[in-house]
Write a protein that holds these residues in place. Structure first.
Motif, short mmCIF file in Angstrom:
data_model
loop_
_atom_site.label_atom_id
_atom_site.label_comp_id
_atom_site.label_asym_id
_atom_site.label_seq_id
_atom_site.Cartn_x
_atom_site.Cartn_y
_atom_site.Cartn_z
N GLY A 224 0.79 -1.22 0.00
CA GLY A 224 0.00 0.00 0.00
C GLY A 224 0.82 1.27 0.00
O GLY A 224 2.05 1.25 0.16
N THR A 225 0.10 2.37 -0.15
CA THR A 225 0.74 3.68 -0.09
C THR A 225 1.18 3.98 1.33
O THR A 225 2.06 4.80 1.56
N SER A 226 0.58 3.29 2.29
CA SER A 226 1.02 3.44 3.68
C SER A 226 2.52 3.17 3.76
O SER A 226 3.27 3.90 4.41
N ASN A 229 4.72 5.77 1.48
CA ASN A 229 4.99 7.06 2.13
C ASN A 229 6.14 6.93 3.13
O ASN A 229 7.01 7.80 3.20
N HIS A 250 -2.10 11.58 5.81
CA HIS A 250 -2.43 10.21 6.24
C HIS A 250 -1.48 9.77 7.34
O HIS A 250 -0.32 10.21 7.39
N SER A 252 0.27 7.33 7.77
CA SER A 252 1.54 6.73 7.34
C SER A 252 2.63 7.80 7.23
O SER A 252 3.81 7.53 7.45
N THR A 302 -1.12 16.30 0.35
CA THR A 302 -2.02 15.29 -0.21
C THR A 302 -2.87 15.94 -1.30
O THR A 302 -3.53 16.94 -1.06
N ASP A 330 1.27 13.01 -1.98
CA ASP A 330 0.50 11.79 -1.73
C ASP A 330 -0.72 11.85 -2.65
O ASP A 330 -1.67 12.59 -2.41
N ALA A 332 -2.61 9.26 -3.25
CA ALA A 332 -3.29 7.99 -2.98
C ALA A 332 -4.64 7.92 -3.69
O ALA A 332 -5.03 6.86 -4.19
N TRP A 333 -5.33 9.06 -3.76
CA TRP A 333 -6.69 9.09 -4.33
C TRP A 333 -6.71 9.59 -5.76
O TRP A 333 -7.78 9.91 -6.28
N SER A 358 -2.14 5.02 -4.52
CA SER A 358 -2.79 3.74 -4.22
C SER A 358 -3.51 3.29 -5.50
O SER A 358 -4.67 3.63 -5.71
N HIS A 360 -4.76 0.72 -6.18
CA HIS A 360 -5.96 -0.07 -5.86
C HIS A 360 -7.18 0.79 -5.56
O HIS A 360 -8.30 0.32 -5.67
N LYS A 361 -6.97 2.06 -5.17
CA LYS A 361 -8.14 2.85 -4.77
C LYS A 361 -9.01 3.23 -5.97
O LYS A 361 -10.22 3.24 -5.86
C1 LIG Z 1 -4.17 10.31 1.71
C2 LIG Z 1 -3.85 8.87 1.91
N1 LIG Z 1 -2.57 8.46 1.81
C3 LIG Z 1 -2.21 7.17 1.99
C4 LIG Z 1 -3.16 6.22 2.27
C5 LIG Z 1 -2.74 4.80 2.47
O1 LIG Z 1 -2.99 4.07 1.33
P1 LIG Z 1 -3.02 2.48 1.29
O2 LIG Z 1 -4.39 2.09 1.74
O3 LIG Z 1 -2.74 2.16 -0.12
O4 LIG Z 1 -1.97 1.96 2.21
C6 LIG Z 1 -4.50 6.58 2.37
C7 LIG Z 1 -5.53 5.57 2.67
O5 LIG Z 1 -6.67 5.79 2.78
C8 LIG Z 1 -4.86 7.95 2.20
O6 LIG Z 1 -6.12 8.37 2.33
#
Ligand SMILES: Cc1ncc(COP(=O)(O)O)c(C=O)c1O
Length: 639
Positions: A224-226, A229, A250, A252, A302, A330, A332-333, A358, A360-361
């Motif tokens: 994940g992006t978690s 980051n 986030h 992370s 973000t 970031d 992610a979205w 992400s 996957h999102k």
């Molecule tokens: C802004 C942001 N960054 C990072 C993440 C983490 O992404 P991942 O679920 O791919 O680990 C999220 C998850 O919701 C997010 O909202």
């Protein structure tokens, strides 16, 4: 592949000379080999700006061949609109001298029209399309599975053989399907490359992704992006380095700061109190932070936010770079943004150094599939790799890697068409929601705090936030009713809004069912009447002083001290102490304390009030002793 799933490929020729365009279109069409199904490849021509504009709106356009006379004008225009279409310039031998002028154009190649050997020319164009549509990792994985090798290696289920004949667990095997098991392989299978040290099919897949997203380097992450980051922050920052970041980042990002030992300088997220929506940081706050912290090493923002608000990034990146600050975005979205002009510019196009997404999102990849894109001219790949490997499992999930490969392919060849449809569905849904006259879609001015009005913020139309305050129900009640009565799961809620997320997987059917549900709920409301007053949640307390490095405090043993007693009186000893943990209420998911932060009375009051409120709010990071909430603080710090 079934007949109906045959992709359509459109190849077009642009020349201001109609005879030339026609000759080329005809020549290419006549050169199609028998084994290319003619029905699936179409050829068009354009001879003026109007026809070109129409062509660039064609969802199936895969390659554009531009006569050299028009190239300098047309290529930049058409690349700006459709960067994933393969671009070729038709350049006769006699004009090779002009190649220097044309070299700066970022195209796939030159086609020599001297001999008008359309057969070879078409092969060249189709090869480029095939390259874009290749999935080197996913193909190798599938071929390996089909080769049915005996497994004398991990994983223990051995392609599902441990399960499929078990009277106890075969049901699970059949529920998920055989391929989730037989494609679950390990690093022992060398032809599948290594995510931790890629040199063949994973590397090829990452290079194709880098090209598609506009990066110099792309790295796949299966955590994940978690994790992405954390890896970026760790590889870029040294202990004590300053990083400027949105407090609403986030978790992370906050965890990454703890791990790398950096010193955070928090930028306040804006709040639209009326809807409980946290948004971007004002440009003024960002510029001020850059000015006041000339020693900062990185800026992390973000874009877009969970609710779809995205920055105008170019001026921010420019200001940061002028101060020697690297920019991490970031996204992610926002992984879909590169594939439709209405969503661009992306963070990379705006000059960002590092971007995490992400996949996957918003795209067709499995959960946990994420990409990190790098354009930093000072990128230290070796250092990045060390930090990446520290966080990555040595047993990555191969289906996730393959899904990244396939998701990239899909967006490269049909991203524009899919997003065009998604944007149309979003527009239609907005109209039908507003037509209920009970539910109302929030537009950017509704969502944006006034202080951001001139910051060039834009809204991603695929995220629809709906005001539900006229329904006479809370957002939570609306969410539950949609789920229980209509089988619809929404993305999230605030106290008076619900957010719907459209993706390339949103279908007409899903839109119709949602429209129907909202219509019925609106009718219900009208017959029942009644608007109830919904109280917005309390605003977050101001960001406090960070007195010590988060890493130093977090890894100390610390002391666990009660937040309040059984009579709910606050523990005064905590005022002025230093928090050792990150305390984050959900919603809104923004930390009110981070390790190293001086605990203020306002933060304590805020925590007490949300813990005593009737709302369903989880508070992450609290320690419970005898059912009473406690905070962990730096030792010897309680006042
Ligand atoms: C802004 C942001 N960054 C990072 C993440 C983490 O992404 P991942 O679920 O791919 O680990 C999220 C998850 O919701 C997010 O909202």
């Amino acid at each position: 592949m079934s007949e109906t799933l045959q992709p359509t490929i459109l190849i077009a020729v642009y020349s201001e000379d109609p005879l030339f365009a026609e000759r080329w279109r005809q020549g290419l069409w006549a050169s199609l080999e028998e084994d290319y199904p003619r029905s699936s490849i179409d050829f068009k021509q354009a001879t003026n700006a109007e026809q070109l504009a129409e062509l660039l709106g064609e969802p199936h356009l895969q390659a554009l061949l531009i006569h050299s006379h028009s190239a300098m004008d047309v290529v930049p225009q058409s690349l700006a609109r459709r960067p994933h279409v393969n671009h070729f310039v038709i350049l006769p031998q006699s004009e090779r001298g002009r190649i220097d002028d044309l070299l700066e154009l970022n195209i796939d190649g030159y086609l020599d029209d001297s001999e008008e050997d359309f057969f070879s020319l078409l092969r060249e164009v189709l090869a480029a399309i095939d390259h874009k549509a290749a999935t080197p990792f996913a193909d190798t994985l599938r071929d390996y599975v089909r080769s049915a090798k005996d497994a004398w290696h991990t994983p223990g289920h051995s392609g599902g053989d441990s399960m499929k004949d078990s009277p106890w667990v075969a049901e699970f095997y059949h529920f998920l399907g055989e391929h989730i098991f037989d494609a679950d392989l390990s690093v022992s299978v060398q032809i599948l490359d290594s995510l931790l040290e890629p040199h063949s099919v994973i590397q090829d897949a990452q290079e194709l992704a880098a090209r598609a997203f506009g990066a110099k380097h792309t790295f796949f992450s299966t955590n994940g992006t978690s994790t992405a980051n954390k890896v970026i922050l760790q590889s870029l920052l040294h202990p004590g380095d300053k990083v400027l970041l949105d407090r609403g980042s986030h978790k992370s990002a906050h965890h990454g700061i703890i791990l790398c030992g950096a010193m955070p300088v928090y930028l306040p997220s804006s709040l639209r109190v009326r809807y409980g929506l946290y948004g971007p940081v004002t440009r003024e706050s960002i510029f001020r932070a850059i000015e006041e912290n000339p020693d900062a090493r990185a800026l992390l923002l973000t874009s877009c936010t969970y609710d779809g608000m995205r920055y105008e990034l170019a001026p921010i990146v420019e200001r940061a770079h002028a101060a020697g600050i690297k920019v991490i975005i970031d996204e992610a979205w926002y992984a879909h943004a590169a594939f439709h002009p209405a969503l661009r510019p992306t963070a990379l196009e705006s000059g960002a150094d590092y971007v995490t997404q992400s996949t996957h999102k918003m795209l067709s990849a499995f959960s946990q599939a994420s990409m990190t894109h790098v354009n930093d001219p000072d990128f230290d790949e070796q250092r990045f790799r060390e930090h990446f490997n520290m966080h990555a499992s040595t047993s990555p999930q191969y289906a996730i890697i393959a899904s990244l490969d396939v998701a990239r392919k899909q967006m490269s060849v049909e991203g524009y068409a899919l997003l065009k449809r998604t944007l149309e569905l979003a527009e239609r849904l907005r109209e039908s929601i507003n037509a209920t006259e009970v539910f109302r879609v929030l537009e950017l001015p509704d969502m944006l705090p006034t202080e951001l009005a001139d910051d060039g913020i834009r809204l991603d139309p695929t995220k629809i936030t709906v005001d539900i305050s006229q329904t006479g129900r809370s957002a939570e009640a609306v969410q539950v009713e949609l789920f229980e009565k209509y089988n619809i799961q929404v993305e999230k809620t605030t106290f008076n809004t619900i957010t719907l997320l459209l993706t390339i997987g949103t279908t007409q059917g899903k839109v119709m069912r949602l429209e129907n549900a909202l219509k019925r709920m609106a009718k219900d409301t009208r017959s029942r009447g009644g608007e109830i007053e919904l109280k917005p949640p309390q605003a977050l307390p101001p960001t406090g002083e960070i007195a010590r490095l988060p890493r130093d405090v977090f890894f100390e043993r610390g002391a666990v001290v009660r937040l309040m007693d059984s009579a709910t009186a606050l523990n005064e000893e905590l005022v002025g102490a230093i928090s050792a943990d990150q305390i984050t209420p959900y919603p809104p998911g923004v930390p009110v304390l981070v390790p190293g932060q001086v605990i203020s009375r306002e933060v304590l009051e805020y925590l007490r009030s949300i813990l005593l409120s009737q709302r369903h709010i989880e508070v992450h990071g609290l320690t419970y002793r005898q059912d009473l909430p406690h905070l962990r603080i730096a030792e010897g710090e309680a006042g």
